[in-house]
Design a protein around this motif. Structure first.
Motif, PDB file in Angstrom:
ATOM      1  N   HIS B  65      54.616  39.727 -23.847  1.00 34.16           N
ATOM      2  CA  HIS B  65      56.046  39.907 -23.593  1.00 34.16           C
ATOM      3  C   HIS B  65      56.963  38.888 -24.279  1.00 34.16           C
ATOM      4  CE1 HIS B  65      54.897  42.893 -20.660  1.00 34.16           C
ATOM      5  NE2 HIS B  65      56.153  43.110 -20.344  1.00 34.16           N
ATOM      6  N   ILE B 113      49.841  44.364 -26.844  1.00 30.62           N
ATOM      7  CA  ILE B 113      50.608  44.814 -25.693  1.00 30.62           C
ATOM      8  C   ILE B 113      49.620  45.350 -24.659  1.00 30.62           C
ATOM      9  CG2 ILE B 113      52.421  46.342 -24.829  1.00 30.62           C
ATOM     10  CD1 ILE B 113      53.546  46.491 -27.662  1.00 30.62           C
ATOM     11  N   HIS B 115      49.451  47.539 -22.494  1.00 33.54           N
ATOM     12  CA  HIS B 115      49.164  48.978 -22.338  1.00 33.54           C
ATOM     13  C   HIS B 115      48.571  49.600 -23.600  1.00 33.54           C
ATOM     14  CE1 HIS B 115      51.284  48.129 -18.820  1.00 33.54           C
ATOM     15  NE2 HIS B 115      52.463  48.073 -19.387  1.00 33.54           N
ATOM     16  N   ASP B 134      54.059  45.354 -14.603  1.00 34.42           N
ATOM     17  CA  ASP B 134      54.861  45.928 -15.686  1.00 34.42           C
ATOM     18  C   ASP B 134      54.979  47.423 -15.428  1.00 34.42           C
ATOM     19  OD1 ASP B 134      55.697  45.361 -18.834  1.00 34.42           O
ATOM     20  OD2 ASP B 134      55.112  47.414 -18.373  1.00 34.42           O
ATOM     21  N   HIS B 136      55.544  49.980 -17.204  1.00 35.89           N
ATOM     22  CA  HIS B 136      54.980  50.979 -18.116  1.00 35.89           C
ATOM     23  C   HIS B 136      53.463  51.101 -18.029  1.00 35.89           C
ATOM     24  CE1 HIS B 136      59.065  50.486 -19.637  1.00 35.89           C
ATOM     25  NE2 HIS B 136      58.969  51.787 -19.754  1.00 35.89           N
ATOM     26  N   SER B 345      56.617  48.769 -29.530  1.00 39.15           N
ATOM     27  CA  SER B 345      56.553  48.926 -28.067  1.00 39.15           C
ATOM     28  C   SER B 345      55.365  49.761 -27.624  1.00 39.15           C
ATOM     29  CB  SER B 345      57.823  49.514 -27.470  1.00 39.15           C
ATOM     30  OG  SER B 345      57.726  50.931 -27.404  1.00 39.15           O
ATOM     31  N   CYS B 346      55.028  49.637 -26.339  1.00 43.95           N
ATOM     32  CA  CYS B 346      53.887  50.372 -25.801  1.00 43.95           C
ATOM     33  C   CYS B 346      54.110  51.882 -25.827  1.00 43.95           C
ATOM     34  CB  CYS B 346      53.580  49.903 -24.384  1.00 43.95           C
ATOM     35  SG  CYS B 346      54.987  50.022 -23.272  1.00 43.95           S
ATOM     36  N   CYS B 409      61.476  45.369 -27.920  1.00 51.03           N
ATOM     37  CA  CYS B 409      61.541  46.301 -26.786  1.00 51.03           C
ATOM     38  C   CYS B 409      62.225  45.630 -25.617  1.00 51.03           C
ATOM     39  CB  CYS B 409      60.143  46.758 -26.377  1.00 51.03           C
ATOM     40  SG  CYS B 409      60.161  47.703 -24.852  1.00 51.03           S
ATOM     41  N   ILE B 410      61.912  44.357 -25.408  1.00 48.58           N
ATOM     42  CA  ILE B 410      62.469  43.640 -24.254  1.00 48.58           C
ATOM     43  C   ILE B 410      63.270  42.416 -24.701  1.00 48.58           C
ATOM     44  CG2 ILE B 410      60.319  42.357 -23.831  1.00 48.58           C
ATOM     45  CD1 ILE B 410      60.973  42.749 -20.777  1.00 48.58           C
ATOM     46  N   ASN B 428      61.360  52.306 -25.088  1.00 50.09           N
ATOM     47  CA  ASN B 428      61.524  53.209 -23.951  1.00 50.09           C
ATOM     48  C   ASN B 428      62.793  52.994 -23.128  1.00 50.09           C
ATOM     49  OD1 ASN B 428      60.722  50.764 -22.523  1.00 50.09           O
ATOM     50  ND2 ASN B 428      58.695  51.276 -23.302  1.00 50.09           N
ATOM     51  N   ARG B 434      69.441  45.539 -23.168  1.00 50.60           N
ATOM     52  CA  ARG B 434      67.983  45.492 -23.215  1.00 50.60           C
ATOM     53  C   ARG B 434      67.466  44.840 -24.505  1.00 50.60           C
ATOM     54  NH1 ARG B 434      63.140  46.338 -20.144  1.00 50.60           N
ATOM     55  NH2 ARG B 434      61.518  46.888 -21.612  1.00 50.60           N
TER      56      ARG B 434
HETATM   57  S1  SF4 Z   1      57.889  48.377 -22.156  1.00 50.97           S
HETATM   58 FE1  SF4 Z   1      58.269  46.930 -23.783  1.00 50.97          FE
HETATM   59  S2  SF4 Z   1      58.175  44.987 -22.707  1.00 50.97           S
HETATM   60 FE2  SF4 Z   1      57.156  46.443 -21.368  1.00 50.97          FE
HETATM   61  S3  SF4 Z   1      54.983  46.358 -21.941  1.00 50.97           S
HETATM   62 FE3  SF4 Z   1      55.941  47.953 -23.167  1.00 50.97          FE
HETATM   63  S4  SF4 Z   1      56.472  46.963 -25.058  1.00 50.97           S
HETATM   64 FE4  SF4 Z   1      56.152  45.354 -23.568  1.00 50.97          FE
END
Ligand code: SF4
Lengths: 194, 471
Positions: B65, B113, B115, B134, B136, B345-346, B409-410, B428, B434
């Motif tokens: 992250h 990541i 996920h 998390d 996701h 991102s995931c 992503c974050i 996402n 964000r």
């Molecule tokens: S949503 Fe974004 S911050 Fe959360 S695990 Fe997936 S890539 Fe990382």
């Protein structure tokens, strides 16, 4: 966790729908390793202007909202991430209860585990509260009621176990640890099945 | 026996103590994934209570992250955005050491990541209960696992007891039949679904995605779909495992082997919703109705076909969103100049996502004035992409190619967009701020994002894909 039985306060209102966890506490403040001190960044990007001064348009910055510990928010409050920093930030900011017509699942779970009372109301009473910022509200966790002077009592649902934990000020870890025998039995069964 | 849904089968198999009117169920967790941002307070709690981590063998940690995606400096130092970010990483390293948790950290070729690496390693498996601090975590449901995000207090619960207290969620069948048109991806499909059922449509429910269009998706595409279940308010989304799932998992580093594999497949094959099983809610969609889709507002439900006009605001919140996005109702987004493109991102950072973006970018250049960042989902993905020469395609086009991580992503690692800038992102969430304070996010598929990078404005990828087909 401290026990929470009754909260009495004027309400502050954030009427927007879908207030997400990034708005409650932007991700750049998540690089902490403790639970403390997040209140100063609660609603950070909404609450402060570029120069760091208070944004007069942020409803909680209005003089009449100061000191309010009950937040009434638009539908689907707390959607988005699982960050428990969101309830930590709200509590540290001075909010003790959040009322909406819908509250996102993970936020609600996290809130109740920290003694932040998350209450879901039907749309009509919710609407009324949204339209009446500064209402003098009493939340009775035991009776599961919200009262405002001169109005009928509003009943709300609360998951019985979360309610029990709020009233007794107990946390759920202790309850889980009481199940260690059952957990061992489960693991034993899994090993045998494999 | 009564007919049960896929979700119910997985749930029932993990109940340690059933729920009662007064107490939630005690649910056993098969896999706990942890990362640097939502775990430190949970470890502190364990120490304060003098508790051990019950099942280090079912716990796996990684860094994703808050970590830099830039290569280390010549002196070997990692360019962390802040000392706090670095501190989180050293905390996690120390905590994993102290509690005996395997950490796929800086020195691991399997880092990435959270996920992305679970499935990649084969620890994500059908029928498992999987949690992570998390939201996701829903991604892992693509394999027929029951996977959902939890808060830090619950992270502590799982560490200490390998269990969670849970009320049984309701079930929601999302059936998609028909065929996706060429150039229309799983990302377009899930944005479309969220726009139809709303960002709160799934609250209190677990989705099961089913129907011929879902079956036709690759595993990576199913992950993209399940990943965004949370954006519709559902904590989890699941797809019944099938041959595709088994083929994908076979011979992964931590998949079962030999006789164990055969036994596992036999077990996994039973993980389907029985005929006649009832869902609490159902919704049906036709894949043929899905067009390339993007978001225009500040939540993922505010999504429209790329060529459609921006709808008028129906509430104060939507009006605020349009103002934040600097958009005018009635005008299409197509043609709007953009500043940044983020592929990662995931949701969309696995190999097929990068390949798809590279197909659009091959032999082309990122438009002048546009910054493009391509961040692979894991070190495995990065190495494979580099072996295929995808990194060259991106860098030749003028994009930045990074180490794996959550990145923009974050936007907590320093990869962020300046105020007011418009970002086309394969991630996402398009929430206010964000991707950086004041930054504006348009969510899109990898091919759409790549096409926007070349055009320098919001554009349909299909002409680019068609040209490539002719060439
Ligand atoms: S949503 Fe974004 S911050 Fe959360 S695990 Fe997936 S890539 Fe990382």
């Amino acid at each position: 966790m401290n026990s929470v039985t009754r909260i009495q306060s004027r309400t502050a209102v954030l009427a927007d729908e879908n207030i997400d966890t990034d708005r409650i506490i932007p991700a750049r403040y998540l690089t902490t390793t403790t639970r403390d001190g997040l209140g100063k960044n609660c609603f950070n990007d909404w609450r402060y202007l570029k120069d760091g001064s208070d944004n007069p348009d942020f409803p909680l910055n209005r003089p009449e909202a100061k000191g309010c510990s009950i937040l009434v928010a638009g539908r689907n409050f707390g959607c988005g991430s699982s960050r428990e920093h969101a309830p930590w930030a709200l509590l540290d900011y001075g909010i003790q209860a959040v009322i909406s017509s819908e509250i996102a699942d993970i936020f609600r779970n996290n809130a109740l585990k920290n003694g932040l009372v998350a209450i879901v109301l039907d749309t009509n009473p919710h609407r009324w509260l949204l339209d009446h910022p500064g209402a003098d509200v009493t939340i009775d966790v035991k009776a599961q009621t919200i009262t405002t002077p001169g109005h009928a009592e509003i009943h709300f649902e609360l998951e019985p176990f979360a309610r029990h934990c709020l009233l007794e000020g107990v946390d759920q870890m202790g309850f889980l640890l009481q199940h260690l025998d059952a957990i061992k039995t489960y693991e034993q069964r899994q090993r045998e099945a494999a | 026996m009564t007919a049960r849904t896929l979700f119910e089968k997985v749930w029932d198999a993990h109940v340690v103590a059933p729920e009662t009117a007064d107490t939630p169920a005690v649910l056993y967790i098969d896999l706990h994934l942890i990362h640097e941002v939502t775990s430190p307070q949970a470890f502190t709690e364990l120490r304060a209570r003098k508790l051990q981590l019950r099942r280090p063998d079912l716990t796996l940690a990684t860094l994703d992250h808050a970590i830099p995606t830039l290569h280390p400096r010549p002196n070997g130092e990692r360019p962390y955005a802040t000392p706090q970010a670095k501190h989180q990483v050293t905390r996690l390293e120390a905590n994993c050491e102290m509690f005996g948790v395997e950490l796929l950290g800086w020195n691991s070729a399997s880092r990435g990541i959270v996920h992305v690496i679970g499935p990649e390693l084969g620890v994500t498996q059908p029928g498992k209960t999987i949690v992570c601090g998390d939201s996701h975590t829903s991604t892992h449901g693509a394999f027929g696992a029951l996977a959902f995000g939890i808060g830090t207090t619950e992270v502590g619960h799982v560490m200490a007891t390998q269990c969670l207290l849970q009320r049984k969620p309701r079930t929601f069948a999302i059936t998609v039949d028909g065929k996706l048109a060429p150039g229309v991806s799983a990302k377009d499909l899930i944005l479309y679904v969220i726009s139809k059922i709303g960002v709160n449509g799934g609250t209190g429910h677990v989705f099961e995605y089913r129907g011929s269009a879902i079956e036709a998706l690759s595993m990576e595409e199913r992950m993209t779909v399940c990943n965004m279940s949370i954006e519709a308010g559902a904590r989890a989304g699941m797809v019944a495992p099938d041959e595709k799932t088994f083929t994908w998992l076979k011979d992964r580093p931590r998949s079962p082997r030999g006789a164990d594999w055969d036994a596992a497949v036999a077990r996994w094959t039973a993980l389907r919703t029985d005929p006649g099983a009832k869902f609490d809610r159902e919704a049906h969609f036709d894949a043929a109705d899905v067009r390339p889709t993007i978001t225009y507002g500040t939540n993922p439900g505010m999504a429209i076909p790329l060529d459609a006009p921006v709808p008028a605001a129906r509430s104060a919140a939507e009006a605020r969103a349009l103002k934040y996005m600097q958009l005018t109702a009635g005008k299409p987004l197509a043609g709007t100049p953009i500043d940044i493109v983020f592929i990662g991102s995931c949701t969309n950072s696995r190999l097929p996502d990068l390949r798809a973006a590279a197909r659009v970018l091959a032999g082309r250049k990122v438009a002048k004035g546009v910054r493009m960042l391509v961040v692979p989902g894991s070190e495995q993905v990065r190495v494979q992409a580099e072996a295929e020469g995808l990194d060259k395609v991106f860098t030749d086009a003028g994009a930045e190619w990074r180490l794996s991580g959550c990145s923009m992503c974050i936007a907590m690692n320093g990869d962020m967009a300046p105020p007011g800038k418009l970002v086309v992102s394969t991630s996402n969430r398009n929430f206010e701020g964000r991707q950086g304070k004041g930054a504006r996010t348009v969510l899109a598929s990898p091919v759409t994002a790549a096409a926007c990078a070349v055009a320098g404005s919001i554009t349909d990828s299909r002409p680019y894909l068609a040209e490539e087909a002719v060439a």
